[in-house]
Design a protein around this motif. Sequence first.
Motif, PDB file in Angstrom:
ATOM      1  N   LEU A 141       0.482  -1.640   0.021  1.00  0.00           N
ATOM      2  CA  LEU A 141       0.161  -0.071  -0.227  1.00  0.00           C
ATOM      3  C   LEU A 141       0.872   1.438   0.389  1.00  0.00           C
ATOM      4  CD1 LEU A 141      -2.920  -1.291   2.820  1.00  0.00           C
ATOM      5  CD2 LEU A 141      -3.094  -0.792  -0.244  1.00  0.00           C
ATOM      6  N   ILE A 142       1.752   1.330   0.317  1.00  0.00           N
ATOM      7  CA  ILE A 142       2.892   2.190   0.881  1.00  0.00           C
ATOM      8  C   ILE A 142       4.276   2.486  -0.542  1.00  0.00           C
ATOM      9  CG2 ILE A 142       3.975   4.219   2.417  1.00  0.00           C
ATOM     10  CD1 ILE A 142       1.238   4.046   3.117  1.00  0.00           C
ATOM     11  N   VAL A 143       4.936   1.102  -0.443  1.00  0.00           N
ATOM     12  CA  VAL A 143       6.175   1.550  -0.867  1.00  0.00           C
ATOM     13  C   VAL A 143       6.068   0.860  -2.498  1.00  0.00           C
ATOM     14  CG1 VAL A 143       8.142   0.027  -1.423  1.00  0.00           C
ATOM     15  CG2 VAL A 143       7.526  -0.060   0.914  1.00  0.00           C
ATOM     16  N   ARG A 144       5.240   0.370  -3.421  1.00  0.00           N
ATOM     17  CA  ARG A 144       4.666  -0.061  -4.211  1.00  0.00           C
ATOM     18  C   ARG A 144       3.708   1.388  -4.682  1.00  0.00           C
ATOM     19  NH1 ARG A 144      -0.033  -1.491  -7.526  1.00  0.00           N
ATOM     20  NH2 ARG A 144       0.819  -2.659  -9.161  1.00  0.00           N
ATOM     21  N   LYS A 145       4.022   1.457  -5.828  1.00  0.00           N
ATOM     22  CA  LYS A 145       3.906   2.615  -7.006  1.00  0.00           C
ATOM     23  C   LYS A 145       3.442   2.262  -8.108  1.00  0.00           C
ATOM     24  CE  LYS A 145       6.314   5.360  -4.989  1.00  0.00           C
ATOM     25  NZ  LYS A 145       5.226   5.771  -3.750  1.00  0.00           N
TER      26      LYS A 145
END
Length: 171
Positions: A141-145
Amino acid sequence: MEISMADYEFFKREFEFRGRHARMAGELWIKDDYEHTYFKRLIDLYVIAAVVGLRIDRRAEEDLSPVPPKSIFPEQMLGAKENLDFIMQMMIMLDSRVGLSNEERVKRAFRGAETAEEFRYYQNMFNSYVRGGVEELYERLIVRKSEPGDEYQDNRTANLMEVVMRFGEKL
């Protein structure tokens, strides 16, 4: 003095995310910021992370780096106790690491902890799955672009849909 099983009841005390898991939880759950948070309450992250960690068999050790902890108060833990107890029972039944028969694992899941050692073992097992689930959710949710092939170009929406596709049908 006889010790009752009530002495070994799970989810009656405050829980703290510590170290890197507190930092991750702080990015997944932003108090009173409904536009940017992924979870309405920290207890919701705790419950979902336990399921995700169990589902993908991902555990993580506690991290003690100097990050302010994120706390879930006892009242919230008690409010979610029925769901948390059910998840704990599933973890105990699926825990093949202790070398017990399937029948004995089922008995233990419904009996609960009878000794301080059992209590600590199962509490640590549960929380290690929670930390593993937090790491997985953070990465997705946060790291993935968002990627060019994603159906949604907005990073937040693309990541949420990725999690739904990854875990939605399997949970």
